[in-house]
Write a protein that holds these residues in place. Sequence first.
Motif, PDB file in Angstrom:
ATOM      1  N   PHE A 144      38.209 -15.251  12.207  1.00  0.00           N
ATOM      2  CA  PHE A 144      39.566 -15.790  12.330  1.00  0.00           C
ATOM      3  C   PHE A 144      40.195 -15.407  13.668  1.00  0.00           C
ATOM      4  CE2 PHE A 144      44.175 -15.135  11.757  1.00  0.00           C
ATOM      5  CZ  PHE A 144      44.540 -16.439  11.474  1.00  0.00           C
ATOM      6  N   ARG A 199      33.573 -19.146   4.187  1.00  0.00           N
ATOM      7  CA  ARG A 199      34.446 -18.150   3.564  1.00  0.00           C
ATOM      8  C   ARG A 199      33.648 -17.060   2.850  1.00  0.00           C
ATOM      9  NH1 ARG A 199      39.585 -17.762   0.891  1.00  0.00           N
ATOM     10  NH2 ARG A 199      39.630 -15.600   0.272  1.00  0.00           N
ATOM     11  N   ALA A 259      42.689 -22.083   9.079  1.00  0.00           N
ATOM     12  CA  ALA A 259      41.750 -20.962   9.192  1.00  0.00           C
ATOM     13  C   ALA A 259      42.300 -19.689   8.550  1.00  0.00           C
ATOM     14  CB  ALA A 259      41.408 -20.698  10.646  1.00  0.00           C
ATOM     15  N   THR A 260      43.586 -19.654   8.196  1.00  0.00           N
ATOM     16  CA  THR A 260      44.103 -18.469   7.508  1.00  0.00           C
ATOM     17  C   THR A 260      43.404 -18.279   6.165  1.00  0.00           C
ATOM     18  OG1 THR A 260      45.900 -19.804   6.644  1.00  0.00           O
ATOM     19  CG2 THR A 260      46.400 -18.429   8.548  1.00  0.00           C
ATOM     20  N   TYR A 261      42.705 -19.336   5.712  1.00  0.00           N
ATOM     21  CA  TYR A 261      41.888 -19.252   4.504  1.00  0.00           C
ATOM     22  C   TYR A 261      40.912 -18.083   4.594  1.00  0.00           C
ATOM     23  CZ  TYR A 261      39.008 -21.205   0.694  1.00  0.00           C
ATOM     24  OH  TYR A 261      38.328 -21.418  -0.460  1.00  0.00           O
ATOM     25  N   PHE A 262      40.508 -17.743   5.840  1.00  0.00           N
ATOM     26  CA  PHE A 262      39.553 -16.655   6.025  1.00  0.00           C
ATOM     27  C   PHE A 262      40.156 -15.293   5.723  1.00  0.00           C
ATOM     28  CE2 PHE A 262      37.268 -19.551   9.029  1.00  0.00           C
ATOM     29  CZ  PHE A 262      36.102 -19.584   8.292  1.00  0.00           C
ATOM     30  N   ILE A 263      41.452 -15.128   5.989  1.00  0.00           N
ATOM     31  CA  ILE A 263      42.011 -13.779   5.854  1.00  0.00           C
ATOM     32  C   ILE A 263      42.903 -13.611   4.635  1.00  0.00           C
ATOM     33  CG2 ILE A 263      41.813 -13.058   8.263  1.00  0.00           C
ATOM     34  CD1 ILE A 263      44.748 -13.860   8.576  1.00  0.00           C
ATOM     35  N   PHE A 264      43.520 -14.723   4.136  1.00  0.00           N
ATOM     36  CA  PHE A 264      44.353 -14.574   2.933  1.00  0.00           C
ATOM     37  C   PHE A 264      43.481 -14.759   1.709  1.00  0.00           C
ATOM     38  CE2 PHE A 264      48.016 -16.297   5.628  1.00  0.00           C
ATOM     39  CZ  PHE A 264      48.233 -15.041   6.153  1.00  0.00           C
ATOM     40  N   VAL A 265      43.586 -13.835   0.785  1.00  0.00           N
ATOM     41  CA  VAL A 265      42.768 -13.942  -0.434  1.00  0.00           C
ATOM     42  C   VAL A 265      43.453 -14.869  -1.435  1.00  0.00           C
ATOM     43  CG1 VAL A 265      41.750 -12.660  -2.339  1.00  0.00           C
ATOM     44  CG2 VAL A 265      41.877 -11.641  -0.069  1.00  0.00           C
TER      45      VAL A 265
END
Lengths: 159, 77
Positions: free
Chosen positions: A121, A110, B71-77
């Motif tokens: 992603f 991350r 994997a949305t952890y990568f794009i959602f802050v």
Amino acid sequence: MTDARPESADRTPTSNPVLRRALTLGGIVAAVLFVVTAVLGFVFAGGEGLAGALVGTAMAVVFMGITAASILIANRFASSDLFVGAFFGIVLGGWLLKFIVFIVLVVLLRDAAWLDTTVLFLSLVAGVIASLVVDVIVITTSRMPHVSDVELPPAPTDD
Amino acid sequence: MDATTVLAEINGNIATVGYGLAAIGPAIGVGIVVGKTIEGVARQPELAGRLQVLMWIGIAFTEALAFIGIATYFIFV
């Protein structure tokens, strides 16, 4: 009690060729996807995009492939008396382990500065979808016997 | 302390709840897929190979959602 089933060599489930084919075809599609996502990542986000695309595609392909690989590994114990337990232990244990590794990777990557997380992603989603498409194609074109392929004992002779 | 006060006290990233939710769905899905496969193999052991393939495609689709969800952890802050 005697076991009516044939010798251990014949007990390997009929799913092996299908899973092996899925892994092979998945590998070929992954190679193509690596090139496509890497080029797109480099064009849109430079060096970080390239790294993100490669890591994302690799994660998708490896983690989606582990299920088929774990079934293939578990099927090696087909002749064991503990096959059912071993099978679900290996397949579901592998699944659990895979997700723990995946979550750890996501947390570690991350904040990595050397890759673009958005590209990562998107590559991951592309890899997952490509992997599903390959799986469906393999399943629909596979020839699985509807009945058992267990060989019947030879017919009794009169002599 | 009433419920509103308790809710107001919760701090941190609300997206974390989403990752938890992303784990629940596939867990239930894979549980059903594997449970039904065991049921099928118990009824017809000679179809184990065919059922394994169906189980594998079921797991693949279920885990695809889990991967994308986590994997949305990568794009959602």
